[in-house]
Design an enzyme around this catalytic site. Structure first.
Site, PDB file in Angstrom:
ATOM      1  N   ASP A 274       0.853  -1.187   0.000  1.00 43.06           N
ATOM      2  CA  ASP A 274       0.000   0.000   0.000  1.00 43.06           C
ATOM      3  C   ASP A 274       0.887   1.234   0.000  1.00 43.06           C
ATOM      4  O   ASP A 274       1.793   1.351   0.826  1.00 43.06           O
ATOM      5  CB  ASP A 274      -0.914   0.030   1.226  1.00 43.06           C
ATOM      6  CG  ASP A 274      -1.901   1.178   1.168  1.00 43.06           C
ATOM      7  OD1 ASP A 274      -2.718   1.204   0.239  1.00 43.06           O
ATOM      8  OD2 ASP A 274      -1.849   2.059   2.044  1.00 43.06           O
TER       9      ASP A 274
ATOM     10  N   PHE B 263     -27.406  15.421  37.764  1.00 49.86           N
ATOM     11  CA  PHE B 263     -28.092  14.149  37.466  1.00 49.86           C
ATOM     12  C   PHE B 263     -28.037  13.146  38.606  1.00 49.86           C
ATOM     13  O   PHE B 263     -28.687  12.102  38.540  1.00 49.86           O
ATOM     14  CB  PHE B 263     -27.622  13.529  36.143  1.00 49.86           C
ATOM     15  CG  PHE B 263     -26.125  13.401  35.939  1.00 49.86           C
ATOM     16  CD1 PHE B 263     -25.316  12.782  36.864  1.00 49.86           C
ATOM     17  CD2 PHE B 263     -25.548  13.893  34.769  1.00 49.86           C
ATOM     18  CE1 PHE B 263     -23.961  12.644  36.654  1.00 49.86           C
ATOM     19  CE2 PHE B 263     -24.187  13.764  34.548  1.00 49.86           C
ATOM     20  CZ  PHE B 263     -23.380  13.128  35.498  1.00 49.86           C
TER      21      PHE B 263
ATOM     22  N   ARG C 226     -19.318   9.923  27.266  1.00 46.28           N
ATOM     23  CA  ARG C 226     -18.084  10.143  28.031  1.00 46.28           C
ATOM     24  C   ARG C 226     -18.390  10.568  29.472  1.00 46.28           C
ATOM     25  O   ARG C 226     -17.750  11.460  30.021  1.00 46.28           O
ATOM     26  CB  ARG C 226     -17.205  11.205  27.357  1.00 46.28           C
ATOM     27  CG  ARG C 226     -16.621  10.776  26.003  1.00 46.28           C
ATOM     28  CD  ARG C 226     -15.617  11.816  25.516  1.00 46.28           C
ATOM     29  NE  ARG C 226     -14.887  11.372  24.340  1.00 46.28           N
ATOM     30  CZ  ARG C 226     -15.194  11.712  23.091  1.00 46.28           C
ATOM     31  NH1 ARG C 226     -16.246  12.482  22.872  1.00 46.28           N
ATOM     32  NH2 ARG C 226     -14.469  11.299  22.082  1.00 46.28           N
TER      33      ARG C 226
END
Length: 616
Positions: free
Chosen positions: A88, A505, A520
């Site tokens: 490649d 939260f 995350r």
């Protein structure tokens, strides 16, 4: 003619070239190699960002091409070929990898980047040796890469388009072919010319020498390592596998063993190196370039952080090129220190240096200037001002564990207002890079109301509303975060289908939604806090609703280098940790979520989707 007996070692093997490139086929055919051509079907979609170097990407692509062909031929014929060769070739400039252009406009963009500049051409090569054991394919892979520097002349627009319209750029890495019309674009080549054409034949032959002709003890003093060894080095060696090299051919090839300095023989070279009492030479170990780069790696990071802090990249984005004295005046620093910093940044590929001065690379303009749409300037500053000091305590954290180290820390400096804004800039830049991939990892069109818990500036929320026209998103984060989100809105405006609600939260009621998002978030918390948060989400989520988790999911295979420091971040900063898919699946199922699915979206980030089950 066969190039010495080196290529001749493959004459009695079934060799396959896993490439449709006519240039590679021509190079190997002219060298005397007999082979079949079986183009690989491997889809070249490897994540370039997950590789530490461009050549590592090229090598892995070459290897995957060869392995795909080996596996396919084994399944078809129930017998694999003896050797499969994969290759490649890529072109790199300014930190960007250029492969084959997709259309004329893409070819123009590539050639414009190369115009008047020196760039690197890398070819990765994989030599896969195959055998069949008990009906199963068994492989051994040898791999290497070659780098060649190529400089383009300053070319006019007219000449670039004339070349593009010829059609030649369309199937070539970097958009040009040096062996044909593209040769007129090139000012000079430093290194292996055939490597630029598509296959580094010289290095390939050296690799065959390593594989098939390991030096005999009595030959150690004579072996040259800077060229293909002379033919007489190979005489009378075994392992001919059904044939032997023609002595006449061996004498023809003697010119490959060159002496340096007009008569520096192998024996003389050995004398200088000093044989031991047994008459053999102790060869020093290979020079540990990679290890030394790793040892010095923190200096490169600190140079980047310092340049960001002094706004060097901002100055050079607005005005360039500039001399060191001009940059020093604009950042209020010494000329001597500025010049050294600029030279280091140029060596790191962050800047380009010419006789006219310094300028940003395209990658630097995009990611390190503070006002770029995909700027990581805030992330660099957060690492410099926050993580740099935390990592000074890494030894303590390793010795005593995360809990002990966490307990000794003073108040989190992120709580101050300037630090909070810096943290938000860091998270905003990181989120923008991956928001589209997270939003499209699964088809979320069945949901109409989402709540992004800890959604910070709303970068993911904006990606979700762009992708799903019926979806409304509530960003739920701490009040001191929500009060600053307008700083990160496009043109200071809020998007109509995105709302921002302040709250904690762990303490406050969660906004109503049929999809809850934790991007995350969970890795920052220990297990008992994760269970507490998931319990609150589960209580708020109705049957048929969903939970979307974006995290780095640990796997049994070795992690990509770019994702390794994340676990150390958690060790020095929080009591959290990364988790495996079985752990996440168990946590979600324990809190009423079923049909847990995983999607890989890039280096260091995976997305998990679970569906809220109906109560039993």
């Amino acid at each position: 003619m066969v190039l010495s007996p080196v290529i001749g070692k493959l004459l009695h093997k079934r060799v396959v070239l896993a490439s449709a490139s006519p240039r590679r086929r021509e190079i190997l055919s002219h060298a005397g190699l007999r082979f079949e051509v079986v183009p690989s079907r491997f889809k070249e979609k490897l994540d370039k960002a997950s590789f530490p170097t461009p050549y590592a990407y090229a090598i892995e692509t070459a290897k995957q091409k060869a392995l795909e062909v080996a596996s396919r031929m084994h399944q078809k014929d129930l017998r694999a070929p003896d050797i499969v060769i994969g290759a490649d070739t890529i072109v790199t400039v300014g930190g960007l990898i250029l492969e084959k252009p997709v259309d004329k406009q893409d070819a123009y963009r590539m050639l414009s980047r190369l115009n008047g500049k020196e760039h690197s051409v890398f070819t990765g090569v994989a030599i896969v040796h195959c055998c069949t054991k008990d009906g199963q394919l068994d492989v051994e892979v040898s791999e290497f890469h070659e780098e060649t520097a190529v400089k383009f002349s300053e070319l006019s627009e007219e000449l670039l388009w004339e070349y593009i319209d010829s059609g030649e750029p369309m199937d070539k890495a970097g958009g040009y072919g040096i062996q044909a019309l593209g040769g007129m674009l090139v000012e000079y080549v430093r290194g292996d010319f055939l490597n630029v054409v598509g296959f580094p034949l010289n290095h390939f032959c050296k690799k065959l020498v390593e594989l098939y002709y390991p030096p005999r003890r009595e030959d150690v003093q004579r072996v040259k390592h800077d060229s293909i060894p002379p033919v007489d080095t190979f005489e009378n060696l075994s392992d001919v596998e059904g044939g032997s090299s023609d002595p006449a051919q061996g004498n023809d090839g003697g010119g490959h063993g060159r002496t340096e300095g007009g008569g520096d023989t192998g024996q003389a070279s050995a004398d200088r190196r000093g044989p031991d009492s047994n008459g053999t030479v102790e060869t020093p170990p290979p020079f540990p370039v990679g290890l030394l780069e790793l040892i010095d790696g923190f200096k490169a990071s600190k140079a980047l952080f310092t340049a960001c802090k002094l706004k060097v990249f901002d100055v050079l984005k607005d005005e360039a090129p500039l001399k060191a004295v001009d940059v020093a005046g604009k950042i209020d620093a010494s000329v001597c220190g500025t010049e050294r910093l600029l030279d280091v940044c140029a060596a790191l590929g962050l800047l380009e240096k010419t006789d006219r001065g310094y300028r940003n690379t395209e990658l630097t303009d995009l990611h390190l200037a503070s006002d770029g749409e995909y700027s990581l300037h805030g992330l660099a500053m957060h690492n410099n001002d926050h993580f740099w000091n935390l990592f000074a305590d890494l030894e303590l954290a390793v010795r005593e564990g995360a809990d002990a180290a966490f307990g000794r820390k003073t108040a989190d400096p992120v709580q101050s207002k300037p630090a909070k804004l810096q943290f938000m800039r860091a998270m905003h830049g990181l989120a923008k890079l991956t928001a589209h991939q997270v939003a499209t990892a699964f088809d979320l069109s069945r949901f109409t109301l989402a709540c992004d818990l800890g959604g910070c500036t709303g970068a993911l929320a904006r990606a979700l509303t762009r992708e799903y026209p019926r979806l409304k998103v509530t960003v739920f984060d701490l009040p001191e975060v929500i009060e600053h989100v307008t700083c990160f809105q496009p043109e200071g405006r809020q998007t109509e289908r995105i709302s921002y609600v302040p709250g904690d939260f762990f303490k406050d009621g969660l906004p109503e939604a049929d999809l809850y998002i934790l991007s995350r978030i969970l890795h920052d918390w220990p297990d008992h806090k994760v269970r507490e948060l998931l319990s609150r989400v589960s209580s708020s989520c109705k049957p048929g609703g969903g939970i979307l988790v974006a995290e780095m999911v640990l796997e049994e295979k070795p992690a990509a280098r770019g994702s390794l420091p994340a676990s150390l971040n958690l060790l020095v900063r929080t009591q959290g940790r990364e988790r495996s898919l079985p752990e996440y699946r168990r946590l979600l199922e324990q809190h009423g979520f079923c049909d847990v699915q995983l999607a890989h979206v890039g280096d260091g980030l995976d997305v998990i989707l679970g569906t809220r089950a109906s109560p039993a």
